[in-house]
Design an enzyme around this catalytic site. Structure first.
Site, mmCIF file in Angstrom:
data_model
loop_
_atom_site.group_PDB
_atom_site.id
_atom_site.type_symbol
_atom_site.label_atom_id
_atom_site.label_comp_id
_atom_site.label_asym_id
_atom_site.label_seq_id
_atom_site.Cartn_x
_atom_site.Cartn_y
_atom_site.Cartn_z
ATOM 1 N N GLN A 23 -4.848 -1.285 9.702
ATOM 2 C CA GLN A 23 -4.712 -2.634 9.146
ATOM 3 C C GLN A 23 -5.258 -3.679 10.120
ATOM 4 O O GLN A 23 -4.886 -3.698 11.294
ATOM 5 C CB GLN A 23 -3.225 -2.902 8.827
ATOM 6 N N ASP A 80 -11.099 2.713 4.014
ATOM 7 C CA ASP A 80 -11.457 1.296 3.934
ATOM 8 C C ASP A 80 -12.968 1.118 3.811
ATOM 9 O O ASP A 80 -13.437 0.019 3.506
ATOM 10 C CB ASP A 80 -10.958 0.555 5.192
ATOM 11 N N LYS A 140 0.831 -1.207 0.000
ATOM 12 C CA LYS A 140 0.000 0.000 0.000
ATOM 13 C C LYS A 140 0.867 1.260 0.000
ATOM 14 O O LYS A 140 0.611 2.207 -0.747
ATOM 15 C CB LYS A 140 -0.938 -0.011 1.214
#
Ligand code: NAP
Length: 323
Positions: free
Chosen positions: A107, A130, A63
């Site tokens: 994460q 997200d 990422k």
């Protein structure tokens, strides 16, 4: 079902998939980042990686690298695995406050002592790249502009760019997680597919799956979707990412595949989707693993960060066609 000539799928076509779709999405994000930066707004993404989960470390590295490639400012926060919920909440609150941070990505999975739901709820919905915040979940289900989870958003992008018809089609999603299965089903429904969501309690799963024109596997079980789950000609999207280390299991999936055997011998493992390789023989199209939905998810994170900038500080109306 008819696939367009530019179909990205199948073994031969997967090359084109990698070349066209990903590059297109990344190039679009990079162009937007460039013009925003020229106007004095450099998009910024903060990634929070707790502890030392090796898989998470690999994902986060990908990422951050992708951010660099498209010109997004990124920073990593790596608190120890012993962090408390309150300490992590304080970090999220700080990132929420900072104007130059447009996207916050925590994460998953988080260590067991951390209340993950509390953390995800604390992320400013406008920075929730997200798309996991309940407010964004609500926006998606009521078809309002918002941030949509990257993996299912990427699948929709792939279907659209490959000109695979969705409206009026039978879509079956196997898996009902908050991060993949449910938002996937909602996006397909919003795009006018007739959607069935399956899970571990579904009766006669192969028969339900065989109804699908578009079958999405988001299960987490290597090669579970075999040819008897698939109607000939169906489009099959493999979201699964499973690392196979057992030689017997490997043989049931890839016996006779020289390239895979070489990788397995060298590394002692191989990455496998939820769809058995034999499905390629009857599906109209199937996404590869590795190289399919995984890299697309990261590309969509870049797009989501750009979208977050536009929505929060771009002072522009954003047209979100599929939300
Ligand atoms: P998850 O939270 O574990 O959910 C798995 C879902 O599959 C659950 O709904 C479960 O049903 C269902 N399931 C499990 N066994 C089943 C069976 N035998 N028959 C029918 N349904 C079954 O997993 P996830 O987070 O959604 O991830 C799914 C897969 O996608 C994993 O391999 C993950 O690594 C991968 N993934 C890939 C990306 C990417 O970027 N490519 C991103 C995210 C996830 P119940 O609800 O009844 O338990």
């Amino acid at each position: 079902m008819q696939l367009s000539d530019s179909s990205p799928f199948g073994d031969r076509e997967s090359q084109r998939f990698r070349g066209i779709n990903l590059q297109e999405i990344r190039a679009e994000a990079a162009a937007a980042v460039q013009s925003m930066s020229a106007a004095g707004i450099r998009p910024g993404l903060a990634v929070v990686l707790v502890g030392n989960n090796p898989a998470s470390e690999i994902y986060v590295r990908g990422k951050v690298k992708s951010c660099e490639e498209v010109g997004i400012y990124s920073e990593q926060h790596t608190p120890p695995a012993t962090i408390t919920t309150d300490e992590l909440l304080a970090l999220v609150a700080d990132l929420n406050r900072r104007d130059e941070i447009d996207g916050i990505l925590v994460q998953l999975p988080l260590p067991p002592q951390v209340d993950s739901k509390k953390i995800l709820l604390a992320v400013d919905p406008a920075k929730d790249v997200d798309g996991f915040h309940p407010m964004n979940v609500g926006y998606l289900s009521t078809q309002r502009p918002g941030l949509v989870p990257c993996t299912p958003a990427g699948v929709m992008e792939m279907l659209e760019r490959s000109r695979i018809k969705v409206a009026g089609q039978e879509a079956v999603v196997v898996g009902r997680s908050d991060i993949v299965g449910k938002p996937m089903a909602m996006l397909l429904l919003n795009a006018n597919a007739t959607v069935t969501v399956c899970h571990s309690k579904t009766r006669d799963l192969p028969a339900v799956c065989r109804r699908a024109d578009i079958l999405v596997a988001a299960i987490g079980r290597a090669g579970m979707i075999t040819r008897d789950f698939v109607r000939p000609g169906a489009t099959v999207i493999d979201v699964g990412m499973n690392r196979v280390t057992d030689a017997v299991e490997f043989a049931t999936l890839f016996a006779g595949n020289a390239k895979r055997e070489e990788t397995f011998r060298a590394k002692g493992s191989t990455l496998v989707g939820d769809v058995h390789p034999e499905v390629a023989e009857i599906a109209g199209a199937v996404t590869p693993v590795p190289g399919g939905v995984g890299p697309l998810t990261i590309a969509m994170l870049m797009s989501n960060t750009v979208k977050a900038v536009k929505m929060r500080r771009g002072n522009q109306v954003v047209e979100l066609s599929r939300t």
